[in-house]
Design a protein around this motif. Structure first.
Motif, short mmCIF file in Angstrom:
data_model
loop_
_atom_site.label_atom_id
_atom_site.label_comp_id
_atom_site.label_asym_id
_atom_site.label_seq_id
_atom_site.Cartn_x
_atom_site.Cartn_y
_atom_site.Cartn_z
N TYR A 28 0.83 -1.21 0.00
CA TYR A 28 0.00 0.00 0.00
C TYR A 28 0.86 1.25 0.00
O TYR A 28 2.07 1.23 0.26
N GLY A 29 0.19 2.38 -0.27
CA GLY A 29 0.75 3.72 -0.13
C GLY A 29 -0.17 4.50 0.78
O GLY A 29 -1.40 4.46 0.62
N PHE A 30 0.40 5.23 1.74
CA PHE A 30 -0.40 5.83 2.81
C PHE A 30 0.29 7.10 3.27
O PHE A 30 1.45 7.07 3.69
N ASN A 37 4.36 13.19 6.00
CA ASN A 37 4.14 11.94 6.73
C ASN A 37 4.05 12.23 8.22
O ASN A 37 4.97 12.81 8.80
N THR A 38 2.95 11.82 8.83
CA THR A 38 2.72 12.10 10.24
C THR A 38 2.69 10.85 11.10
O THR A 38 2.47 10.93 12.30
N ARG A 39 2.86 9.68 10.46
CA ARG A 39 2.94 8.41 11.18
C ARG A 39 4.14 7.64 10.66
O ARG A 39 4.51 7.76 9.49
N ARG A 40 4.71 6.82 11.50
CA ARG A 40 5.84 6.01 11.03
C ARG A 40 5.39 4.98 9.99
O ARG A 40 6.18 4.49 9.21
N GLU A 41 4.10 4.68 9.97
CA GLU A 41 3.58 3.73 8.98
C GLU A 41 3.31 4.39 7.63
O GLU A 41 2.97 3.71 6.66
N HIS A 42 3.42 5.71 7.55
CA HIS A 42 3.20 6.39 6.28
C HIS A 42 4.32 6.09 5.30
O HIS A 42 5.49 5.96 5.68
N SER A 151 7.59 -1.04 9.52
CA SER A 151 6.62 0.05 9.57
C SER A 151 6.34 0.59 10.97
O SER A 151 5.79 1.67 11.11
N ASP A 152 6.71 -0.16 12.01
CA ASP A 152 6.45 0.33 13.37
C ASP A 152 7.72 0.87 14.04
O ASP A 152 7.74 1.09 15.25
#
Length: 659
Positions: A28-30, A37-42, A151-152
């Protein structure tokens, strides 16, 4: 989904709205609509290699810069420790989400459109830049930023030799480092390999105060293009080298757009408004539809996990309401085979080593619920599938009757299921804060036994369908006994509702008002009389209902904690001591309309607030849970399978049916 200038004209507004693209295969792309990017998963390219059980962020983002008449315009936006730089969100004029995310940048008379999509079934993200208008040629520089991490996690500091770059051809580069490899290619342009670290980027939406969200990203250089009005440049981000022509990329773009239309046409919901359309499209990000046998439903984003309970709760909405009956059958078969291998005990999930983890007592009961929903909805199901699911329902129910030691569950002589331990992993309100169990429960649990009665009636139903009169009689008599014991055990005359749990060993009744009792009124088969069900609905409405869900605790209780704030232990307590869960709202609406079938108007009143929520957070998605008091901020997964699934199920079964 359309956002105008007023929706994104500040950093906070733009950073609070996220887009999601996926390829139907788990990648995915997020990110946010302003590119910060505001989350480490972005990340623009987030993948899960076949040998891994967790996703990795490969390419975090692309920094875009336009040069026109000796002036430099940076379109990107980043948040650092002490500042926001650059502030490219100032040039963003509009965002459109359908058929896939596109952003329009306006700089005087220059109009640049950026679109992002993932071709279905392909492990890549494509970013298209199209110069819609410009008085003269402009230069567009594109600098990709690489993360190459789980991602985390975050990269705590920049390094000097962690990455290496090689040029595959004039328009492509390959990057290796931190055990990963990724590629960036463009349809035109010249690469300038000038490595640069981007340090101290802040992920302020990380809900982890115990672990700072400060990251360091690496860029190998940038690719430059001189473009004129009407020119198009595609950038392809991938794990392995990919080579596509302009014609092939244009065909992929068209196919992705057509897929959006097909999704809406296939759905069993009319989807007459944009909110319903957005929810239907978002449901596809939660389903992995590759042909090989894997667990098809994800818990949500950014968790991207697989759990049995979440799968079965969300299946009627995510798959049946959206017309994906074949995927629903595949999903049920996948978990059926796992349960059969474990003696018809349904596990919760898989550990990192691939072994089964046994969790909630009710996982198997939710499977029965989902299988019944499928068979009731899909009358055209093959005789082979109907027989297989009917057999699974019978075997699972038989297993519970004989006792499931793996789940600390026994079936007593009164035909109620009893939890023999006090371990919180056996029920869904399973948080432990430090050494404190947030919701202590033992013995008979109200939602487990509501599901158990429903399972017994389902077993009776399909035994009759299969011509097994003796089995049907046995299950029918067990259900009748279970219903009587349920009412005798759980009904509280004082609060005109149901006890949350009853411990037969200590004769202790937990009269705390919690939402678990709503299942006794909402499930297809209810052990309650119509009057009792009405009372349960009224109690939950009066004491637990909020705009976006049912609270997990009566707000007048001395342990009520309605907001997720403070230390980690306090936030864990809030999840089950006052915060509101949307999936419970779905069950509440169903219970209300079962007992008030002429009041669909109020059903729509319960649903309509999500029209606004869909325009914030993950655009088109529904969050996992919300604060149980004003201002009802969302928390957990920004796109939740159980939340979105329950709203789609209600639309399909209760509100759009027959309209």
């Amino acid at each position: 989904m359309y956002l105008g200038k007023a929706d994104v004209n500040t950093y906070d507004k733009g950073a609070g709205r996220e887009f999601l693209v996926s390829n139907g295969r788990g990648s995915y792309g997020f990110s946010t609509v302003i590119g910060a990017n505001t989350r480490r998963e972005h990340g623009l390219l987030v993948v899960r290699p076949e040998s891994e059980r967790q996703h990795s962020v490969l390419v975090s983002k692309i920094e875009e810069t336009i040069f026109d008449r000796n002036k430099k315009y940076q379109l990107s936006t980043n948040r650092y420790k002490d500042l926001v730089y650059p502030d490219g969100y100032r040039y963003l004029q509009e965002y459109q989400g359908n058929p896939f995310p596109s952003i329009l940048f306006v700089i005087h008379s220059i109009l640049l459109k950026k679109s992002i999509f993932m071709p279905h079934g392909k492990e890549c993200t494509v970013i298209k830049y199209e110069l819609l208008a410009a008085p003269d040629k402009v230069r567009l520089d594109l600098r990709p930023l690489f993360a190459h991490r789980l991602s985390d996690t975050v990269c705590p500091e920049s390094g000097k030799s962690e990455f290496s770059v090689s040029s595959d051809d004039a328009h492509s580069i390959s990057v290796k480092g931190r055990g990963h490899a990724s590629c960036c290619s463009a349809t035109a342009g010249t690469w300038s390999l000038k490595p640069l670290w981007f340090e101290n980027l802040i992920y302020e939406q990380d809900d982890r105060p115990e672990s700072a969200g400060v990251d360091h990203l690496w860029s190998p250089g940038f690719i430059s293009n001189e473009i004129s009005e009407g020119d198009v440049v595609y950038v392809v981000l991938s794990e392995k080298p990919q080579s596509f022509t302009l014609k092939e990329l244009a065909a992929m773009e068209k196919e992705t757009a057509e897929r959006f239309e097909n999704i809406l046409e296939q759905a069993n919901i009319p989807a007459l408004n944009s909110a319903e359309q957005d929810m239907i499209v978002s449901s596809y990000h939660l389903v992995d539809d590759r042909p090989e046998s894997i667990a098809p439903i994800y818990t949500g984003y950014p968790s991207v996990d697989t759990k049995a309970r979440d799968t079965f709760i969300s299946l009627p909405g995510l798959l049946l309401a959206t017309g994906r009956e074949e995927v629903a059958a595949k999903t049920l078969k996948y978990w059926l085979e796992i349960a059969e291998k474990n003696g018809w005990v349904m596990p919760e999930k898989f550990a990192d080593d691939g072994s089964c983890e046994f969790g909630c007592i009710d996982n198997g009961l939710w499977f029965v619920y989902a299988a019944d929903k499928y068979l009731s909805h899909h009358k055209e199901a093959s005789a082979q599938d109907r027989a297989a699911f009917a057999r699974a329902i019978k075997e699972i129910v038989e297993k519970y009757i004989s006792g499931a030691a793996e789940l600390d569950a026994v079936c007593d002589a009164n035909m109620l299921l009893r939890m023999t331990s006090a371990h919180p992993s056996r029920y869904w309100m399973n948080a432990v804060a430090g050494d404190e169990v947030v919701v202590p429960r033992k013995g008979y649990l109200v939602e487990v036994n509501a599901l158990w009665y429903n399972a017994l009636k389902c077993a009776e139903k399909y035994a009759l369908e299969c011509g097994c009169a003796d089995s049907a009689k046995k299950f029918g008599e067990a259900a009748e006994k279970c219903a009587k014991s349920f009412n005798d055990t759980f009904w509280s005359f004082d609060m005109k509702g149901l006890y949350d749990s009853v411990d037969p060993e200590t004769f202790k009744n937990d009269g705390t008002i919690r939402p678990n009792q709503i299942l006794a009124a909402s499930l297809p088969f209810s052990p309650l009389s119509p009057d009792a069900a009405q009372n349960v609905v009224r109690l939950c409405w009066n004491e637990l209902y909020t705009t976006y869900g049912l609270r997990t605790l009566d707000p007048r209780h001395d342990k009520f904690k309605g907001r997720s704030e403070g230390r980690l232990d306090q936030r864990l307590k809030a999840r089950y001591r006052g915060m509101a869960w949307t999936w419970l709202l779905g069950q509440f609406i169903t219970a209300y309309l079962k007992n008030n079938p002429s009041r669909k108007d109020l059903g729509w009143v319960f649903i309509r607030p999500f029209n606004s929520h869909l325009r914030h957070g993950c655009l088109g998605g529904v969050a996992e849970l919300f604060d149980g008091m004003m201002p009802y901020r969302p928390h957990g997964d920004v796109l939740s399978a159980v939340s979105l699934g329950e709203l789609l199920r209600v639309l399909h079964e209760n509100l759009e049916a027959g309209e």
